[in-house]
Design a protein around this motif. Structure first.
Motif, short mmCIF file in Angstrom:
data_model
loop_
_atom_site.label_atom_id
_atom_site.label_comp_id
_atom_site.label_asym_id
_atom_site.label_seq_id
_atom_site.Cartn_x
_atom_site.Cartn_y
_atom_site.Cartn_z
N UNK A 42 -6.22 -0.27 -10.79
CA UNK A 42 -7.38 0.61 -10.92
C UNK A 42 -7.86 1.12 -9.56
N UNK A 43 -8.03 0.21 -8.61
CA UNK A 43 -8.60 0.57 -7.31
C UNK A 43 -7.64 1.45 -6.51
N UNK A 44 -6.36 1.17 -6.59
CA UNK A 44 -5.38 1.95 -5.83
C UNK A 44 -4.90 3.18 -6.58
N UNK A 45 -5.39 3.35 -7.81
CA UNK A 45 -5.08 4.52 -8.63
C UNK A 45 -3.57 4.70 -8.79
N UNK A 46 -2.92 3.63 -9.14
CA UNK A 46 -1.47 3.65 -9.30
C UNK A 46 -1.10 4.14 -10.70
N UNK A 47 -0.05 4.93 -10.82
CA UNK A 47 0.36 5.43 -12.13
C UNK A 47 0.92 4.29 -12.99
#
Length: 282
Positions: A42-47
């Motif tokens: 969530x925090x690193x906005x990973x796909x």
């Protein structure tokens, strides 16, 4: 296609294990690893297709706590800086944002770029656990009941200390471990000490290069039997020498146990330590 080397992060964290089904991710169960990896995504906005896989120094069991857990994760380069926002340090930003997403029973204390050769599990030289017991009903604190074992009978700390000496060193701890297929049960127990604190609480400190499944709690359960006089001081050594699980050894409750610290060598020795640890011991 050019290969891009991922960035390895070291994460130091603490958690109250009461509501977790241990560290290791399991389908449909709340675990520390599962919560941490979801927060990182969530925090690193990973796909969704981007793997997020954390590795920890010690896979704690259901109900076991940690103050000094260490983990690592490999992430694409640049994503930490993108998550920094208004904070001076990208790593400080990651700590703040992870703790903003995680429930309060798990806290990330530090995030740093891992040194070359660092592996949270294999680079570790030792792990230190503490087991806490109260054997006087008048001293039981309801505010710490989730972290201290309440024992109904008085324990002889000196007898437990004497009995512990026979367990030190590199040994086969098959008598104190739940066997796993293909896994060795040889470990080096560096320290096992007992102390009664001024508060009356009994504190067992256990340090080893590594631990097998249920080892610390089995050692504590065995030594409690000595402390309350059900077994002689020589009994733990005899159990160890048998090299097989004894039904007489009771595994102590999980909630009294906390992973306090993990020790690592200097940065220039991390890779060599990891290689040494990976060698199977017989």
């Amino acid at each position: 296609m050019e290969f891009v080397q991922p960035l390895r992060l070291r994460l130091d964290l603490a958690y109250d294990g009461s509501a977790f089904h241990g560290w290791a991710a399991q389908p449909a169960l709340r675990t520390v690893q599962g919560e941490l990896e979801a927060a990182l995504r969530t925090v690193l906005r990973l796909p969704p297709e981007q793997p997020v896989s954390t590795v920890c120094a010690g896979r704690t069991d259901t109900g076991v706590h940690a103050r000094g857990q260490v983990a690592h994760v490999d992430v694409p380069p640049g994503v930490v800086e993108e998550a920094a926002g208004r904070f001076d340090s990208a790593h400080d930003a990651l700590v703040r944002r992870l703790n903003g997403v995680l429930d309060t029973d798990v806290r990330v204390r530090r995030v740093v770029a891992a040194p070359v050769g660092f592996d949270a599990r294999f680079s570790a030289r030792w792990r230190r656990y503490v087991y806490r017991i109260v054997d006087d009903p008048g001293l039981v604190d309801p505010l710490t009941r989730g972290h201290v074992l309440e024992w109904p009978r008085a324990l002889d700390v000196e007898a437990m200390t004497e009995a512990s000496r026979a367990l030190l060193g590199e040994r086969d701890f098959a008598s104190f471990c739940k066997r796993r297929e293909g896994a060795t049960t040889v470990r080096t127990l560096l320290a096992l000490s007992w102390a009664r604190l001024p508060s009356g609480e009994i504190k067992a400190t256990v340090r080893a290069d590594a631990f097998c499944h249920s080892m610390v709690r089995s050692l504590v359960g065995c030594l409690i039997a000595v402390g309350e006089g059900r077994q002689p001081v020589s009994w733990p050594g005899e159990v160890l020498a048998a090299s097989r699980r004894s039904p007489s050894v009771v595994v102590a409750a999980a909630h009294g146990l906390t992973l306090e610290e993990v020790g690592y060598p200097p940065d220039d020795e991390l890779a060599a330590q990891a290689e040494l640890t990976r060698r199977r011991r017989d």
